[in-house]
Scaffold this active site. Structure first.
Site, mmCIF file in Angstrom:
data_model
loop_
_atom_site.group_PDB
_atom_site.id
_atom_site.type_symbol
_atom_site.label_atom_id
_atom_site.label_comp_id
_atom_site.label_asym_id
_atom_site.label_seq_id
_atom_site.Cartn_x
_atom_site.Cartn_y
_atom_site.Cartn_z
ATOM 1 N N PHE A 1 0.811 -1.221 0.000
ATOM 2 C CA PHE A 1 0.000 0.000 0.000
ATOM 3 C C PHE A 1 0.844 1.271 0.000
ATOM 4 O O PHE A 1 0.317 2.362 0.208
ATOM 5 C CB PHE A 1 -0.928 0.016 1.220
ATOM 6 C CG PHE A 1 -1.890 -1.143 1.252
ATOM 7 C CD1 PHE A 1 -3.082 -1.082 0.553
ATOM 8 C CD2 PHE A 1 -1.578 -2.299 1.942
ATOM 9 C CE1 PHE A 1 -3.964 -2.150 0.554
ATOM 10 C CE2 PHE A 1 -2.454 -3.383 1.944
ATOM 11 C CZ PHE A 1 -3.649 -3.305 1.251
ATOM 12 N N ARG B 1 2.867 4.645 -0.815
ATOM 13 C CA ARG B 1 2.574 5.750 -1.733
ATOM 14 C C ARG B 1 3.887 6.280 -2.272
ATOM 15 O O ARG B 1 4.814 6.531 -1.486
ATOM 16 C CB ARG B 1 1.848 6.873 -0.971
ATOM 17 C CG ARG B 1 0.504 6.454 -0.422
ATOM 18 C CD ARG B 1 0.066 7.387 0.679
ATOM 19 N NE ARG B 1 0.980 7.366 1.818
ATOM 20 C CZ ARG B 1 0.891 8.150 2.878
ATOM 21 N NH1 ARG B 1 -0.076 9.037 2.959
ATOM 22 N NH2 ARG B 1 1.769 8.069 3.859
ATOM 23 N N LEU C 1 -10.211 14.340 -1.413
ATOM 24 C CA LEU C 1 -11.326 15.186 -1.859
ATOM 25 C C LEU C 1 -10.789 16.482 -2.447
ATOM 26 O O LEU C 1 -11.412 17.533 -2.306
ATOM 27 C CB LEU C 1 -12.278 15.483 -0.693
ATOM 28 C CG LEU C 1 -13.211 14.344 -0.252
ATOM 29 C CD1 LEU C 1 -14.156 14.814 0.846
ATOM 30 C CD2 LEU C 1 -14.025 13.806 -1.434
ATOM 31 N N CYS D 1 -0.530 3.222 -10.537
ATOM 32 C CA CYS D 1 -1.410 2.258 -9.864
ATOM 33 C C CYS D 1 -2.899 2.487 -10.117
ATOM 34 O O CYS D 1 -3.573 1.611 -10.640
ATOM 35 C CB CYS D 1 -1.142 2.273 -8.368
ATOM 36 S SG CYS D 1 0.458 1.562 -7.977
ATOM 37 N N LYS E 1 2.407 13.032 -9.659
ATOM 38 C CA LYS E 1 2.154 13.771 -8.422
ATOM 39 C C LYS E 1 3.480 14.314 -7.923
ATOM 40 O O LYS E 1 4.543 13.863 -8.379
ATOM 41 C CB LYS E 1 1.473 12.889 -7.376
ATOM 42 C CG LYS E 1 2.342 11.779 -6.814
ATOM 43 C CD LYS E 1 1.587 11.080 -5.694
ATOM 44 C CE LYS E 1 2.447 10.028 -5.023
ATOM 45 N NZ LYS E 1 1.751 9.266 -4.005
HETATM 46 N N1 LIG Z 1 4.594 2.027 -7.455
HETATM 47 C C1 LIG Z 1 3.701 2.084 -6.481
HETATM 48 O O1 LIG Z 1 3.410 3.140 -5.933
HETATM 49 C C2 LIG Z 1 3.014 0.828 -6.019
HETATM 50 C C3 LIG Z 1 2.318 0.837 -4.807
HETATM 51 C C4 LIG Z 1 1.687 -0.325 -4.388
HETATM 52 C C5 LIG Z 1 1.717 -1.458 -5.182
HETATM 53 N N2 LIG Z 1 2.375 -1.438 -6.379
HETATM 54 C C6 LIG Z 1 2.407 -2.660 -7.181
HETATM 55 O O2 LIG Z 1 3.666 -3.290 -6.985
HETATM 56 C C7 LIG Z 1 4.113 -3.898 -8.192
HETATM 57 C C8 LIG Z 1 5.466 -3.337 -8.587
HETATM 58 O O3 LIG Z 1 5.312 -1.974 -8.883
HETATM 59 P P1 LIG Z 1 6.559 -1.020 -9.161
HETATM 60 O O4 LIG Z 1 6.025 0.346 -9.328
HETATM 61 O O5 LIG Z 1 7.613 -1.282 -8.137
HETATM 62 O O6 LIG Z 1 7.064 -1.621 -10.563
HETATM 63 P P2 LIG Z 1 8.357 -1.259 -11.404
HETATM 64 O O7 LIG Z 1 7.987 -1.462 -12.801
HETATM 65 O O8 LIG Z 1 8.902 0.049 -10.923
HETATM 66 O O9 LIG Z 1 9.425 -2.359 -10.969
HETATM 67 C C9 LIG Z 1 9.358 -3.692 -11.365
HETATM 68 C C10 LIG Z 1 10.791 -4.235 -11.463
HETATM 69 O O10 LIG Z 1 10.737 -5.648 -11.613
HETATM 70 C C11 LIG Z 1 11.703 -6.044 -12.592
HETATM 71 N N3 LIG Z 1 11.275 -7.351 -13.121
HETATM 72 C C12 LIG Z 1 10.186 -7.605 -13.888
HETATM 73 N N4 LIG Z 1 10.085 -8.932 -14.128
HETATM 74 C C13 LIG Z 1 11.133 -9.523 -13.508
HETATM 75 C C14 LIG Z 1 11.547 -10.883 -13.373
HETATM 76 N N5 LIG Z 1 10.870 -11.877 -13.926
HETATM 77 N N6 LIG Z 1 12.674 -11.117 -12.674
HETATM 78 C C15 LIG Z 1 13.368 -10.114 -12.095
HETATM 79 N N7 LIG Z 1 13.009 -8.823 -12.172
HETATM 80 C C16 LIG Z 1 11.895 -8.528 -12.865
HETATM 81 C C17 LIG Z 1 11.657 -4.914 -13.596
HETATM 82 O O11 LIG Z 1 12.840 -4.905 -14.394
HETATM 83 C C18 LIG Z 1 11.550 -3.703 -12.675
HETATM 84 O O12 LIG Z 1 12.824 -3.248 -12.250
HETATM 85 C C19 LIG Z 1 3.003 -3.661 -9.211
HETATM 86 O O13 LIG Z 1 2.137 -4.755 -9.193
HETATM 87 C C20 LIG Z 1 2.302 -2.437 -8.675
HETATM 88 O O14 LIG Z 1 0.953 -2.378 -9.072
HETATM 89 C C21 LIG Z 1 3.033 -0.330 -6.800
#
Ligand SMILES: NC(=O)c1ccc[n+]([C@@H]2O[C@H](COP(=O)([O-])OP(=O)(O)OC[C@H]3O[C@@H](n4cnc5c(N)ncnc54)[C@H](O)[C@@H]3O)[C@@H](O)[C@H]2O)c1
Length: 455
Positions: free
Chosen positions: A152, A154, A250, A260, A321
């Site tokens: 979760f 941010r 809001l 996300c 943001k």
């Molecule tokens: N960014 C946010 O604010 C946030 C918040 C909560 C949840 N999430 C969720 O968390 C997850 C990750 O988000 P993120 O923003 O960190 O993604 P991101 O794209 O910034 O990072 C993903 C990383 O994983 C690596 N990767 C992909 N496949 C791989 C594999 N098979 N083996 C090794 N490395 C691999 C990519 O090269 C990349 O560096 C998503 O599902 C997202 O929805 C993101």
């Protein structure tokens, strides 16, 4: 194997921040990352993504030898009691979540897992996914425990959020497994909710969908304020003062964006559709969000006499943001495209996101200095509410622009200061004819002071 030894897959916002926080807590952490450039950066103690405090924290744990990065799954999984999957789940062409990265990550960690290694999905995956992917969590025909533990955090306060989570949701089928995951991530103060994997996944989507609804709802109200008179900031304060509702999310503006909300809302709608459920509220939230960006462009166009052809627009802010360099699904990209489509020429600036946005923007004049960006602009459009833009010297801006029009798509500027500098100011649902005078703000300030005094 020991739970003190953890493999985190993915060095993105979630994986890198999670890995760093775990290493700070004394765990021995290995990051498995497929992108060799990112592996090198992490090894050098440099974060490939920008987050407040992350560079320093990462350099410390890498320097202390508590965090290692590798592209080799066998090395990353050696001795690991828990493998945390934090790879991307982008939107696929049909709107659903693309689970390609998750499946690949799961296969590569499962191939090197020990029988009691826990596999944990931190990536955001649609309800039901942990159960559906269970067959991939196996080695030599032995199944491995697969749990859901949605994230979760941010962006912009990611490290703080992960060090001190507001809640931890763990979805699994075995009490001991859930307890091991809770022990990994929870502080003594974290409320922990243990449930089945599908409920855990649903919590994540439910939270993001409800926040998206709040944003679209307030934007609808803001539009009504524009049409009927009324000031959305005050309306939001009044509505949000109800503890059942709350003031957060809001704020009227350009709607939701980022890596996300848009994809998660679409993915929930998609998964609902796959079981023959039309989630109308979500559809409406998405539709309003699309419209909101157009409304803002329309407002700018009206302010310029109905025609943007050949007009120069200075766009302040590209990140989705403030506090991040992330431009995934950023409203700015959409807005710039609209403006260009209507014949405007666009200059843009952002304190952090220029490197990420540059390759996605065609024919846009990019500037690091906001004053340079505003030079000769016929109008200024504020898109991201960075503190740097709130504190601009508007007298100085007035001296370099060609036309004194500001559309504040985030309601973050002081209309009085702009008007004093000679600008025509347009917010979102703000400044309608019935807007109360300064005396109201003064009285409101007094009541806030009264309320703050102990009884
Ligand atoms: N960014 C946010 O604010 C946030 C918040 C909560 C949840 N999430 C969720 O968390 C997850 C990750 O988000 P993120 O923003 O960190 O993604 P991101 O794209 O910034 O990072 C993903 C990383 O994983 C690596 N990767 C992909 N496949 C791989 C594999 N098979 N083996 C090794 N490395 C691999 C990519 O090269 C990349 O560096 C998503 O599902 C997202 O929805 C993101």
């Amino acid at each position: 194997v020991s739970d003190n030894s953890v493999c985190v897959v993915g060095a993105g916002y979630v994986g890198l921040v999670t890995a760093t926080a775990l290493a700070e807590n004394g765990r021995d952490v290995r990051i498995l990352e497929r992108d060799p450039r990112r592996v090198e950066q992490v090894r050098a103690g440099r974060a490939p993504v920008r987050e407040e405090g992350l560079d320093a924290a990462l350099a410390r744990v890498v320097g202390d030898g508590r965090l290692h990065a590798t592209g080799d799954a066998a090395r990353a999984m050696h001795g690991a009691g828990i493998a945390v999957i934090a790879v991307g789940t982008p939107q696929s062409r049909n709107g659903g979540a693309d689970l390609t990265q998750v499946r690949a990550a799961l296969r590569s960690v499962a191939a090197h897992a020990q029988p009691d290694t826990l596999l944990v999905l931190k990536s955001t995956v649609p309800p039901g996914t942990t159960r559906t992917l269970a067959p991939l969590a196996s080695r030599d025909e032995r199944s491995l425990p697969l749990l859901a533990c949605p994230e979760f955090l941010r962006e912009g306060s990611a490290l703080r959020d992960v060090r001190n989570p507001a809640r931890l949701v763990v979805g699994g089928d075995d009490a001991e497994h859930c307890a091991r995951v809770a022990a990994l991530f929870a502080t003594p103060h974290t409320p922990v909710i243990v449930t089945d994997p599908t409920s855990a996944e649903m919590v994540k989507y439910g939270a993001n969908a409800l926040l998206a609804l709040k944003i679209s709802f307030v934007n609808e109200l803001a539009h009504l304020c524009d049409l009927l008179g009324g000031d959305i900031d005050t309306v939001a304060d009044g509505v949000g003062a109800d503890p059942r509702i709350g003031r957060a999310f809001l704020d009227a503006g350009l709607g939701f964006g980022g890596s996300c909300f848009p994809k998660d809302v679409r993915a929930l709608e998609d998964i609902a559709g796959s079981v023959d459920h039309s989630f109308w509220l979500l559809r409406a939230a998405i539709e309003v969000n699309v419209q909101q960006r157009r409304r803002v462009v329309a407002k700018l166009r009206r302010a310029l006499g109905g025609n943007l052809l050949g007009r120069r627009i200075a766009v302040l802010g590209l990140a989705f943001k403030p506090g991040t360099d992330d431009v995934r699904q950023a409203p700015a990209l959409d807005v710039v495209e609209h403006l260009q489509g209507l014949g405007a020429s666009v200059a843009a600036t952002d304190p952090q996101a220029l490197d990420n946005a540059g390759p996605l923007l065609d024919g846009v004049d990019l500037h690091t200095d906001p004053y340079r960006c505003c030079e000769n602009a016929d109008a200024i459009l504020l898109v991201t509410e960075w503190p740097q833009f709130r504190s601009l010297d508007w007298m100085r801006v007035a001296g370099v622009v060609a036309g004194r029009i500001v559309v504040d798509a985030r309601n973050c500027l002081d209309p009085g200061a702009l008007v004093a500098a000679g600008f025509r100011y347009e917010g979102v649902g703000r400044g309608a004819p019935s807007r109360a005078g300064p005396w109201a703000a003064e009285l409101n300030g007094q009541s806030v002071q009264r309320a703050a005094q102990p009884a």
